[in-house]
Scaffold this motif. Structure first.
Motif, PDB file in Angstrom:
ATOM      1  N   PHE A 149       0.872  -1.054  -0.077  1.00  0.00           N
ATOM      2  CA  PHE A 149      -0.045  -0.012  -0.057  1.00  0.00           C
ATOM      3  C   PHE A 149       0.886   1.218  -0.158  1.00  0.00           C
ATOM      4  N   LYS A 150       0.466   2.233  -0.590  1.00  0.00           N
ATOM      5  CA  LYS A 150       1.099   3.436  -0.636  1.00  0.00           C
ATOM      6  C   LYS A 150       0.854   4.230   0.662  1.00  0.00           C
ATOM      7  N   LEU A 151       1.753   4.658   1.404  1.00  0.00           N
ATOM      8  CA  LEU A 151       1.553   5.630   2.643  1.00  0.00           C
ATOM      9  C   LEU A 151       1.233   7.037   2.144  1.00  0.00           C
ATOM     10  N   ARG A 152       0.259   7.338   2.746  1.00  0.00           N
ATOM     11  CA  ARG A 152      -0.312   8.984   2.394  1.00  0.00           C
ATOM     12  C   ARG A 152       0.764   9.625   3.749  1.00  0.00           C
ATOM     13  N   ILE A 153       1.453  10.431   3.078  1.00  0.00           N
ATOM     14  CA  ILE A 153       2.278  11.467   3.892  1.00  0.00           C
ATOM     15  C   ILE A 153       2.066  12.988   3.410  1.00  0.00           C
ATOM     16  N   LEU A 154       2.070  13.549   4.616  1.00  0.00           N
ATOM     17  CA  LEU A 154       1.778  15.142   4.575  1.00  0.00           C
ATOM     18  C   LEU A 154       2.922  15.657   4.813  1.00  0.00           C
ATOM     19  N   PHE A 155       3.698  16.432   4.044  1.00  0.00           N
ATOM     20  CA  PHE A 155       5.054  17.263   4.265  1.00  0.00           C
ATOM     21  C   PHE A 155       4.626  18.539   4.218  1.00  0.00           C
ATOM     22  N   GLU A 160       8.928  20.719  -2.231  1.00  0.00           N
ATOM     23  CA  GLU A 160       8.922  19.998  -3.580  1.00  0.00           C
ATOM     24  C   GLU A 160       9.855  18.787  -3.674  1.00  0.00           C
ATOM     25  N   THR A 161      11.156  19.371  -3.377  1.00  0.00           N
ATOM     26  CA  THR A 161      12.029  18.269  -3.565  1.00  0.00           C
ATOM     27  C   THR A 161      11.815  17.202  -2.713  1.00  0.00           C
ATOM     28  N   SER A 162      11.306  17.363  -1.650  1.00  0.00           N
ATOM     29  CA  SER A 162      11.259  16.396  -0.424  1.00  0.00           C
ATOM     30  C   SER A 162      10.093  15.521  -0.981  1.00  0.00           C
ATOM     31  N   ALA A 163       8.837  16.044  -1.525  1.00  0.00           N
ATOM     32  CA  ALA A 163       7.711  15.301  -1.934  1.00  0.00           C
ATOM     33  C   ALA A 163       8.255  14.410  -3.068  1.00  0.00           C
ATOM     34  N   LEU A 164       8.921  15.143  -4.111  1.00  0.00           N
ATOM     35  CA  LEU A 164       9.478  14.249  -5.303  1.00  0.00           C
ATOM     36  C   LEU A 164      10.424  12.852  -4.934  1.00  0.00           C
ATOM     37  N   ILE A 165      11.061  13.033  -3.853  1.00  0.00           N
ATOM     38  CA  ILE A 165      11.976  12.061  -3.412  1.00  0.00           C
ATOM     39  C   ILE A 165      10.997  10.988  -2.479  1.00  0.00           C
ATOM     40  N   LEU A 166       9.976  11.524  -1.637  1.00  0.00           N
ATOM     41  CA  LEU A 166       9.203  10.482  -0.960  1.00  0.00           C
ATOM     42  C   LEU A 166       8.449   9.768  -2.059  1.00  0.00           C
ATOM     43  N   LYS A 167       7.961  10.345  -3.037  1.00  0.00           N
ATOM     44  CA  LYS A 167       7.471   9.516  -4.160  1.00  0.00           C
ATOM     45  C   LYS A 167       7.947   8.498  -4.648  1.00  0.00           C
ATOM     46  N   THR A 168       9.342   8.797  -4.854  1.00  0.00           N
ATOM     47  CA  THR A 168      10.230   7.689  -5.434  1.00  0.00           C
ATOM     48  C   THR A 168      10.425   6.491  -4.328  1.00  0.00           C
ATOM     49  N   PHE A 169      10.233   6.803  -2.960  1.00  0.00           N
ATOM     50  CA  PHE A 169      10.198   5.480  -2.292  1.00  0.00           C
ATOM     51  C   PHE A 169       8.632   4.783  -2.344  1.00  0.00           C
ATOM     52  N   GLY A 170       7.830   5.459  -3.148  1.00  0.00           N
ATOM     53  CA  GLY A 170       6.389   4.663  -3.433  1.00  0.00           C
ATOM     54  C   GLY A 170       5.359   5.345  -2.528  1.00  0.00           C
ATOM     55  N   HIS A 171       5.561   6.477  -1.888  1.00  0.00           N
ATOM     56  CA  HIS A 171       4.575   7.090  -1.079  1.00  0.00           C
ATOM     57  C   HIS A 171       3.815   7.989  -1.779  1.00  0.00           C
ATOM     58  N   GLU A 172       2.648   8.259  -1.127  1.00  0.00           N
ATOM     59  CA  GLU A 172       1.784   9.246  -1.844  1.00  0.00           C
ATOM     60  C   GLU A 172       1.926  10.579  -0.987  1.00  0.00           C
ATOM     61  N   GLN A 192      20.849  17.911   7.807  1.00  0.00           N
ATOM     62  CA  GLN A 192      21.883  16.901   8.343  1.00  0.00           C
ATOM     63  C   GLN A 192      21.347  15.640   8.069  1.00  0.00           C
ATOM     64  N   TYR A 193      20.248  15.428   7.480  1.00  0.00           N
ATOM     65  CA  TYR A 193      19.721  13.968   7.264  1.00  0.00           C
ATOM     66  C   TYR A 193      19.927  13.898   5.512  1.00  0.00           C
ATOM     67  N   LYS A 194      19.971  12.638   5.046  1.00  0.00           N
ATOM     68  CA  LYS A 194      19.744  12.452   3.746  1.00  0.00           C
ATOM     69  C   LYS A 194      18.456  11.888   3.468  1.00  0.00           C
ATOM     70  N   PRO A 195      18.003  11.848   2.094  1.00  0.00           N
ATOM     71  CA  PRO A 195      16.555  11.051   1.673  1.00  0.00           C
ATOM     72  C   PRO A 195      16.410   9.591   2.264  1.00  0.00           C
ATOM     73  N   PRO A 196      17.367   8.836   2.247  1.00  0.00           N
ATOM     74  CA  PRO A 196      17.266   7.480   2.780  1.00  0.00           C
ATOM     75  C   PRO A 196      17.068   7.536   4.240  1.00  0.00           C
ATOM     76  N   ASP A 197      17.613   8.450   4.979  1.00  0.00           N
ATOM     77  CA  ASP A 197      17.490   8.606   6.541  1.00  0.00           C
ATOM     78  C   ASP A 197      15.771   8.934   6.984  1.00  0.00           C
ATOM     79  N   LEU A 198      15.363   9.830   6.038  1.00  0.00           N
ATOM     80  CA  LEU A 198      13.981  10.023   6.197  1.00  0.00           C
ATOM     81  C   LEU A 198      13.024   8.900   5.702  1.00  0.00           C
ATOM     82  N   ALA A 199      13.446   8.347   4.730  1.00  0.00           N
ATOM     83  CA  ALA A 199      12.629   7.093   4.268  1.00  0.00           C
ATOM     84  C   ALA A 199      12.536   6.004   5.336  1.00  0.00           C
TER      85      ALA A 199
END
Length: 193
Positions: A6-12, A21-33, A107-114
């Protein structure tokens, strides 16, 4: 990496349009809405249309700050996991009322957030109903300002308090509900200045 297919729904929520916008694009690449909001008021509008599985929010924003937004989220939607992100504050005792996790902006990278998102979603909806903490979480400005931001464990509202040089347990009255709030400025508070 959406859990169980299931896609996770995330509010950023962040007032920096580029980061949002950059964070939204990155989180979408991890399969999230991903839905975005530029401040707490817009986030509340988003919450009225669709409840997310998780919220990521900056703390310092014009209009309604992340502190105010997250106190509302905790009171109205306590089951939604929250990650607080800030480049101006860092938290001590952060696993208390407002946020389940904290990341220092820049101080964090996209994989850290994911990874943090997956970890928190893995705990949900089994969020433990912990007793109210006997000490308030403290948010300390990184830029050396002479105040701290406390979150009242009773009403969950945040307020600023002049920074004290005293050691040990300190006290302040919450201006919203007049609860006596106890807090400690620990050693970590001086290491980020």
């Amino acid at each position: 990496m959406a859990q169980q297919g299931f896609k996770l729904r995330i509010l950023f929520v962040d007032d920096d349009a580029g980061l949002r916008e950059t964070s939204a694009l990155i989180l979408k690449t991890f399969g999230h809405e991903v839905r975005t909001a530029e401040d707490g008021f817009q986030a509340l509008v988003e919450l009225r249309s669709v409840l997310p599985d998780l919220i990521v929010s900056d703390l310092r924003m014009p209009g309604m700050s992340g502190f105010e937004l997250l106190s509302i989220v905790r009171q109205r939607f306590p089951h939604i996991p929250v990650i607080a992100i800030s480049g101006e504050f860092f938290g001590t005792g952060i696993t208390a009322p407002l946020a389940d996790a904290f990341l220092l902006k820049g101080q964090y990278k996209p994989p850290d957030l994911a990874s943090k998102i997956e970890e928190l979603i893995g705990l949900s909806p089994l969020r433990p109903h912990l007793p109210k903490p006997h000490k308030a979480p403290v948010w300390i400005p990184i830029n050396g300002k002479d105040y701290v931001v406390l979150t009242c464990p009773d009403c969950l509202r945040s307020f600023s308090e002049p920074r004290s040089e005293s050691q040990g347990i300190l006290e302040a009255n919450c201006p919203a509900c007049m609860t006596k709030v106890r807090y400690i400025l620990d050693a970590i508070s001086d290491s980020h200045h």
